[in-house]
Design a protein around this motif. Sequence first.
Motif, PDB file in Angstrom:
ATOM      1  N   ARG A 141       0.836  -1.209   0.000  1.00 55.90           N
ATOM      2  CA  ARG A 141       0.000   0.000   0.000  1.00 55.90           C
ATOM      3  C   ARG A 141       0.872   1.262   0.000  1.00 55.90           C
ATOM      4  O   ARG A 141       0.625   2.199  -0.761  1.00 55.90           O
ATOM      5  CB  ARG A 141      -0.922  -0.021   1.216  1.00 55.90           C
ATOM      6  CG  ARG A 141      -1.990   1.036   1.206  1.00 55.90           C
ATOM      7  CD  ARG A 141      -2.923   0.932   2.408  1.00 55.90           C
ATOM      8  NE  ARG A 141      -3.766  -0.252   2.346  1.00 55.90           N
ATOM      9  CZ  ARG A 141      -3.697  -1.288   3.193  1.00 55.90           C
ATOM     10  NH1 ARG A 141      -2.833  -1.299   4.173  1.00 55.90           N
ATOM     11  NH2 ARG A 141      -4.505  -2.315   3.068  1.00 55.90           N
ATOM     12  N   GLU A 142       1.909   1.276   0.841  1.00 59.02           N
ATOM     13  CA  GLU A 142       2.800   2.438   0.932  1.00 59.02           C
ATOM     14  C   GLU A 142       3.550   2.697  -0.376  1.00 59.02           C
ATOM     15  O   GLU A 142       3.983   3.813  -0.620  1.00 59.02           O
ATOM     16  CB  GLU A 142       3.815   2.230   2.063  1.00 59.02           C
ATOM     17  CG  GLU A 142       3.210   2.330   3.441  1.00 59.02           C
ATOM     18  CD  GLU A 142       4.158   1.864   4.537  1.00 59.02           C
ATOM     19  OE1 GLU A 142       5.294   1.427   4.232  1.00 59.02           O
ATOM     20  OE2 GLU A 142       3.757   1.942   5.725  1.00 59.02           O
ATOM     21  N   GLY A 143       3.679   1.671  -1.204  1.00 51.28           N
ATOM     22  CA  GLY A 143       4.356   1.810  -2.489  1.00 51.28           C
ATOM     23  C   GLY A 143       3.482   2.417  -3.572  1.00 51.28           C
ATOM     24  O   GLY A 143       3.860   2.421  -4.748  1.00 51.28           O
ATOM     25  N   GLY A 144       2.314   2.914  -3.202  1.00 49.02           N
ATOM     26  CA  GLY A 144       1.442   3.581  -4.164  1.00 49.02           C
ATOM     27  C   GLY A 144       0.436   2.668  -4.830  1.00 49.02           C
ATOM     28  O   GLY A 144      -0.190   3.044  -5.819  1.00 49.02           O
ATOM     29  N   ASN A 145       0.245   1.481  -4.295  1.00 48.24           N
ATOM     30  CA  ASN A 145      -0.719   0.532  -4.841  1.00 48.24           C
ATOM     31  C   ASN A 145      -1.971   0.538  -3.970  1.00 48.24           C
ATOM     32  O   ASN A 145      -1.887   0.728  -2.766  1.00 48.24           O
ATOM     33  CB  ASN A 145      -0.109  -0.875  -4.849  1.00 48.24           C
ATOM     34  CG  ASN A 145       1.198  -0.903  -5.609  1.00 48.24           C
ATOM     35  OD1 ASN A 145       1.217  -0.819  -6.821  1.00 48.24           O
ATOM     36  ND2 ASN A 145       2.300  -0.997  -4.879  1.00 48.24           N
ATOM     37  N   GLU A 146      -3.101   0.319  -4.595  1.00 45.39           N
ATOM     38  CA  GLU A 146      -4.358   0.265  -3.853  1.00 45.39           C
ATOM     39  C   GLU A 146      -4.741  -1.187  -3.623  1.00 45.39           C
ATOM     40  O   GLU A 146      -4.771  -1.987  -4.563  1.00 45.39           O
ATOM     41  CB  GLU A 146      -5.461   0.975  -4.642  1.00 45.39           C
ATOM     42  CG  GLU A 146      -6.777   1.030  -3.915  1.00 45.39           C
ATOM     43  CD  GLU A 146      -7.868   1.700  -4.723  1.00 45.39           C
ATOM     44  OE1 GLU A 146      -9.013   1.723  -4.224  1.00 45.39           O
ATOM     45  OE2 GLU A 146      -7.603   2.195  -5.834  1.00 45.39           O
ATOM     46  N   ILE A 147      -5.012  -1.519  -2.376  1.00 46.15           N
ATOM     47  CA  ILE A 147      -5.493  -2.862  -2.036  1.00 46.15           C
ATOM     48  C   ILE A 147      -7.001  -2.854  -2.275  1.00 46.15           C
ATOM     49  O   ILE A 147      -7.742  -2.138  -1.599  1.00 46.15           O
ATOM     50  CB  ILE A 147      -5.185  -3.221  -0.568  1.00 46.15           C
ATOM     51  CG1 ILE A 147      -3.702  -3.055  -0.255  1.00 46.15           C
ATOM     52  CG2 ILE A 147      -5.702  -4.613  -0.236  1.00 46.15           C
ATOM     53  CD1 ILE A 147      -2.783  -4.109  -0.749  1.00 46.15           C
ATOM     54  N   LEU A 148      -7.456  -3.638  -3.243  1.00 39.77           N
ATOM     55  CA  LEU A 148      -8.876  -3.653  -3.589  1.00 39.77           C
ATOM     56  C   LEU A 148      -9.651  -4.710  -2.810  1.00 39.77           C
ATOM     57  O   LEU A 148     -10.829  -4.514  -2.506  1.00 39.77           O
ATOM     58  CB  LEU A 148      -9.043  -3.909  -5.092  1.00 39.77           C
ATOM     59  CG  LEU A 148      -8.374  -2.890  -6.019  1.00 39.77           C
ATOM     60  CD1 LEU A 148      -8.530  -3.328  -7.467  1.00 39.77           C
ATOM     61  CD2 LEU A 148      -8.965  -1.498  -5.804  1.00 39.77           C
ATOM     62  N   ARG A 149      -8.971  -5.815  -2.509  1.00 36.67           N
ATOM     63  CA  ARG A 149      -9.655  -6.914  -1.835  1.00 36.67           C
ATOM     64  C   ARG A 149      -8.608  -7.815  -1.189  1.00 36.67           C
ATOM     65  O   ARG A 149      -7.535  -8.016  -1.735  1.00 36.67           O
ATOM     66  CB  ARG A 149     -10.451  -7.706  -2.870  1.00 36.67           C
ATOM     67  CG  ARG A 149     -11.365  -8.720  -2.304  1.00 36.67           C
ATOM     68  CD  ARG A 149     -12.342  -9.171  -3.357  1.00 36.67           C
ATOM     69  NE  ARG A 149     -13.046 -10.332  -2.853  1.00 36.67           N
ATOM     70  CZ  ARG A 149     -13.622 -11.225  -3.621  1.00 36.67           C
ATOM     71  NH1 ARG A 149     -13.587 -11.099  -4.921  1.00 36.67           N
ATOM     72  NH2 ARG A 149     -14.239 -12.248  -3.100  1.00 36.67           N
ATOM     73  N   ILE A 150      -8.952  -8.371  -0.036  1.00 33.41           N
ATOM     74  CA  ILE A 150      -8.073  -9.291   0.668  1.00 33.41           C
ATOM     75  C   ILE A 150      -8.899 -10.508   1.076  1.00 33.41           C
ATOM     76  O   ILE A 150     -10.014 -10.365   1.591  1.00 33.41           O
ATOM     77  CB  ILE A 150      -7.463  -8.643   1.930  1.00 33.41           C
ATOM     78  CG1 ILE A 150      -6.652  -7.395   1.574  1.00 33.41           C
ATOM     79  CG2 ILE A 150      -6.594  -9.643   2.690  1.00 33.41           C
ATOM     80  CD1 ILE A 150      -6.198  -6.591   2.783  1.00 33.41           C
ATOM     81  N   SER A 151      -8.339 -11.692   0.871  1.00 33.13           N
ATOM     82  CA  SER A 151      -9.014 -12.917   1.288  1.00 33.13           C
ATOM     83  C   SER A 151      -8.895 -13.083   2.799  1.00 33.13           C
ATOM     84  O   SER A 151      -8.196 -12.331   3.472  1.00 33.13           O
ATOM     85  CB  SER A 151      -8.369 -14.128   0.597  1.00 33.13           C
ATOM     86  OG  SER A 151      -7.077 -14.376   1.149  1.00 33.13           O
ATOM     87  N   GLU A 152      -9.531 -14.099   3.309  1.00 30.89           N
ATOM     88  CA  GLU A 152      -9.324 -14.481   4.699  1.00 30.89           C
ATOM     89  C   GLU A 152      -7.941 -15.118   4.807  1.00 30.89           C
ATOM     90  O   GLU A 152      -7.394 -15.603   3.825  1.00 30.89           O
ATOM     91  CB  GLU A 152     -10.392 -15.488   5.130  1.00 30.89           C
ATOM     92  CG  GLU A 152     -11.777 -14.884   5.200  1.00 30.89           C
ATOM     93  CD  GLU A 152     -12.803 -15.877   5.744  1.00 30.89           C
ATOM     94  OE1 GLU A 152     -12.408 -16.831   6.446  1.00 30.89           O
ATOM     95  OE2 GLU A 152     -13.985 -15.684   5.452  1.00 30.89           O
TER      96      GLU A 152
END
Length: 138
Positions: A29-40
């Motif tokens: 995330r800090e690298g300029g990427n957007e986290i759109l979804r995370i699994s369990e």
Amino acid sequence: MSQHKAVLLLGSNLGDQKKNVETALEKIREGGNEILRISEFLTSEPVEFASSNIFCNIATIISTHLSPIQLLDFVKSIEIEMGRLNDSLASGGYTDRIIDIDIVTYNGLIFASERLKIPHQKHLYERAFSNKLLKDFI
């Protein structure tokens, strides 16, 4: 600058595995990427090598401006920063690791180079833990 969707798999079987995965996500995330979804989170036995250390794994979908090779370099830099000493491709085999970040898919692209193959065939078709994590992502 165009955005691309990539599916990543993250895993750790050393130290505080869940915290390692969470730290790697924050660095992504800090690298300029957007986290759109995370699994369990999913725990699994090591695959293709023997170890008594259990893995903690997740899948994530990110939006990134990076090309596939730039993304590979970026995730490898996170692995090194977090203390991963040997890459399985370079060392010729799998070992315990603080963090492992694999690019599974990238915009539906089929790509092959000496360092990177997309899609990641083993995660898509051979590894049971990957199939569980990716079932709703791909």
